[in-house]
Scaffold this motif. Structure first.
Motif, mmCIF file in Angstrom:
data_model
loop_
_atom_site.group_PDB
_atom_site.id
_atom_site.type_symbol
_atom_site.label_atom_id
_atom_site.label_comp_id
_atom_site.label_asym_id
_atom_site.label_seq_id
_atom_site.Cartn_x
_atom_site.Cartn_y
_atom_site.Cartn_z
ATOM 1 N N GLN A 242 0.841 -1.286 0.140
ATOM 2 C CA GLN A 242 -0.087 0.167 0.118
ATOM 3 C C GLN A 242 0.736 0.807 -0.085
ATOM 4 N N SER A 243 0.498 1.748 -0.881
ATOM 5 C CA SER A 243 1.322 3.384 -1.048
ATOM 6 C C SER A 243 0.304 4.749 -0.731
ATOM 7 N N LEU A 244 0.605 5.617 -1.253
ATOM 8 C CA LEU A 244 0.539 7.098 -0.845
ATOM 9 C C LEU A 244 1.084 8.082 -1.315
ATOM 10 N N THR A 245 0.177 8.638 -2.458
ATOM 11 C CA THR A 245 0.606 9.885 -3.390
ATOM 12 C C THR A 245 -0.624 11.160 -2.525
ATOM 13 N N LYS A 246 -0.186 12.168 -3.576
ATOM 14 C CA LYS A 246 -1.323 13.457 -3.121
ATOM 15 C C LYS A 246 -2.339 12.925 -4.297
ATOM 16 N N ALA A 247 -3.311 13.759 -3.594
ATOM 17 C CA ALA A 247 -4.464 13.457 -4.179
ATOM 18 C C ALA A 247 -4.624 13.897 -5.882
ATOM 19 N N THR A 270 -10.688 2.893 -2.363
ATOM 20 C CA THR A 270 -11.261 4.324 -2.282
ATOM 21 C C THR A 270 -11.790 4.198 -1.311
ATOM 22 N N SER A 271 -11.980 2.955 -0.404
ATOM 23 C CA SER A 271 -12.077 3.045 1.290
ATOM 24 C C SER A 271 -11.012 3.698 1.973
ATOM 25 N N LEU A 272 -10.583 4.053 1.909
ATOM 26 C CA LEU A 272 -8.855 5.195 2.271
ATOM 27 C C LEU A 272 -8.992 5.827 2.038
ATOM 28 N N GLY A 273 -7.762 6.626 2.376
ATOM 29 C CA GLY A 273 -7.151 7.668 2.336
ATOM 30 C C GLY A 273 -8.547 9.378 2.127
ATOM 31 N N ASN A 274 -7.596 10.147 2.195
ATOM 32 C CA ASN A 274 -9.245 11.956 2.204
ATOM 33 C C ASN A 274 -8.895 12.718 1.361
ATOM 34 N N TRP A 278 -4.662 9.832 -1.588
ATOM 35 C CA TRP A 278 -5.028 8.932 -2.160
ATOM 36 C C TRP A 278 -4.114 7.509 -1.741
ATOM 37 N N VAL A 279 -4.263 6.282 -1.747
ATOM 38 C CA VAL A 279 -4.102 5.620 -0.900
ATOM 39 C C VAL A 279 -4.364 4.497 -2.154
ATOM 40 N N TRP A 280 -2.898 3.360 -2.781
ATOM 41 C CA TRP A 280 -2.893 2.692 -3.871
ATOM 42 C C TRP A 280 -2.607 0.947 -3.135
ATOM 43 N N VAL A 303 5.073 4.576 1.521
ATOM 44 C CA VAL A 303 4.988 3.022 1.773
ATOM 45 C C VAL A 303 4.288 2.991 2.924
ATOM 46 N N VAL A 304 3.401 3.160 2.974
ATOM 47 C CA VAL A 304 1.815 2.538 4.291
ATOM 48 C C VAL A 304 2.522 0.853 4.801
ATOM 49 N N SER A 305 2.064 0.407 4.261
ATOM 50 C CA SER A 305 2.652 -1.215 4.639
ATOM 51 C C SER A 305 3.150 -2.251 3.200
ATOM 52 N N VAL A 306 3.594 -3.497 3.230
ATOM 53 C CA VAL A 306 4.282 -3.924 2.712
ATOM 54 C C VAL A 306 3.530 -5.436 3.183
ATOM 55 N N GLN A 307 2.701 -6.286 2.619
ATOM 56 C CA GLN A 307 2.562 -7.410 3.283
ATOM 57 C C GLN A 307 3.210 -8.583 3.194
ATOM 58 N N GLN A 308 3.451 -9.890 4.149
ATOM 59 C CA GLN A 308 4.044 -10.757 3.256
ATOM 60 C C GLN A 308 4.033 -11.001 2.342
ATOM 61 N N GLU A 309 5.031 -12.051 1.640
ATOM 62 C CA GLU A 309 4.416 -12.618 0.656
ATOM 63 C C GLU A 309 3.225 -13.565 0.825
ATOM 64 N N GLU A 310 2.516 -14.087 -0.344
ATOM 65 C CA GLU A 310 1.305 -14.481 -0.444
ATOM 66 C C GLU A 310 1.824 -15.623 -1.626
ATOM 67 N N SER A 311 1.805 -17.277 -1.117
ATOM 68 C CA SER A 311 2.856 -18.245 -1.715
ATOM 69 C C SER A 311 1.595 -18.986 -2.612
ATOM 70 N N GLN A 312 1.615 -19.067 -3.537
ATOM 71 C CA GLN A 312 1.074 -20.153 -4.404
ATOM 72 C C GLN A 312 1.574 -21.547 -4.406
ATOM 73 N N LEU A 313 1.760 -21.251 -3.348
ATOM 74 C CA LEU A 313 2.098 -23.871 -3.316
ATOM 75 C C LEU A 313 0.900 -23.651 -1.997
ATOM 76 N N HIS A 314 0.235 -25.164 -2.444
ATOM 77 C CA HIS A 314 -0.711 -25.371 -2.048
ATOM 78 C C HIS A 314 -0.315 -26.508 -0.611
ATOM 79 N N MET A 315 0.117 -26.204 0.614
ATOM 80 C CA MET A 315 1.036 -27.580 1.139
ATOM 81 C C MET A 315 -0.484 -28.713 1.891
#
Length: 351
Positions: A242-247, A270-274, A278-280, A303-315
């Motif tokens: 998630q990143s933040l820019t000027k509106a 669109t549910s975040l920001g003001n 703007w939040v991307w 940078v607002v947040s960096v989430q842990q990677e989502e694996s495509q491997l189904h254990m």
């Protein structure tokens, strides 16, 4: 950083593996413990610079197979051929809480292996920093949490440096995310330098990044062998940013953003920001994460947040013998499989 002859180094020059150094070959290996046939006619070949990963539910024979590779147990039948220059290094699944501090234990283990004091002192320091051991280095092992105890366990196995055969039983179990990343990165460097790695592991992070072959065990037998090519068919892990820019800064219509290599999707949240910002929401492949983060910051975004990677491997599917990519199209986060409360290889309660 990589490991030099004296320790960890920022020198990026690496020596290519010499395929003439061979590897390890198991043929028709079987083992019985008590009345239980723990291993039944196991065949396995791991060449120099390869990583083989055992997966399977508790009781499938993973730990017993690692003990045989380490020379702690002898097979009842079958043969083992080793053509590696250096000796084996082994981290068990669960370090005993012996009456020492972490530093004392690591020092004794290093000296037993014949590592010179000046080199050993530096290796303990650098590996402790790498795995975020912090003040636990001078705490008694009996007082450490499971995750911190596992860090000490891994450090003692890594003290001799790269080369030979490295055996790891659930190396990422109980570790925090930064420590997991550090371990996998270091193992990748060692693998590039010719270390053969054999591990039992249920974390997709290690399998996706390092495994040249995945051996699925079930009730002491090999259920499936999967190659690196099979694993790559699952697709690369995905990171959400998630990143933040000027509106008014419309990144979705900015070719330099949406056409950045590794960017899978970019939408405005669109549910975040003001009214002023703007939040991307970004979805990027794991290997492109650093490049995208640098691009965001260079364009005066934040940078607002960096989430842990989502694996495509189904254990769960993998444990049942299905192809690694069988569930890749479903998406979503795939977590490691927790088998800690199940049964051990000999049929008793797991410690």
């Amino acid at each position: 950083m990589i490991w030099s002859k004296r320790g960890l180094s920022n020198n990026s020059d690496q020596v290519a593996p010499d395929s003439s150094d061979g590897g390890i070959l198991l043929q028709q290996v079987s083992k019985q413990l008590g009345n239980t046939q723990v291993l039944n006619q196991i065949n396995l070949e791991v060449k120099q610079g390869e990583c083989a990963v055992f997966v399977g539910r508790n009781g499938s024979g993973k730990s017993t197979l690692l003990r045989i590779l380490a020379g702690i147990l002898l097979p009842d039948t079958g043969s083992i051929q080793r053509t590696l220059k250096d000796s084996e290094k082994y981290a068990v699944d669960g370090l005993p809480r012996v009456p020492f501090t972490s530093r004392e234990y690591l020092w004794d283990m290093g000296r037993i292996r014949g590592i010179r004091p000046e080199i050993l002192r530096e290796r303990i320091r650098e590996l402790s920093e790498l795995l975020y051991l912090d003040t636990a280095i001078d705490q008694k092992l009996s007082l450490l949490s499971k995750g911190t105890l596992q860090k000490v366990n891994l450090i003692q196995a890594l003290l001799p440096g790269p080369g030979g055969l490295l055996l790891l039983d659930e190396p990422l179990s109980g570790l925090d995310i930064p420590a997991q990343e550090a371990v996998v990165s270091l193992l990748g460097q060692w693998k590039d330098e010719g270390t053969s790695i054999v591990t039992a592991c249920h974390e997709p992070l290690l399998i996706e990044r390092l495994a040249d072959q995945v051996i699925v065990l079930k009730k002491g037998r090999v259920l499936r062998y999967w190659s690196r090519e099979d694993i790559l068919q699952t697709g690369e892990p995905v990171v959400r940013i998630q990143s933040l820019t000027k509106a008014g800064e419309d990144l979705a219509n900015d070719p330099s953003s949406v056409q950045q290599p590794g960017v899978l999707s970019l939408v405005r949240n669109t549910s975040l920001g003001n009214a002023k910002s703007w939040v991307w929401d970004w979805k990027v492949v794991q290997k492109s994460t650093d490049d995208v983060l640098r691009m965001i910051l260079a364009s005066e975004g934040s940078v607002v947040s960096v989430q842990q990677e989502e694996s495509q491997l189904h254990m769960e599917s993998l444990l049942e013998g299905q192809h690694p990519a069988a569930h890749a199209s479903l998406g979503g986060v795939t977590e490691s499989v927790d088998l800690s409360s199940s049964m051990d290889d000999a049929g008793g309660e797991a410690e």
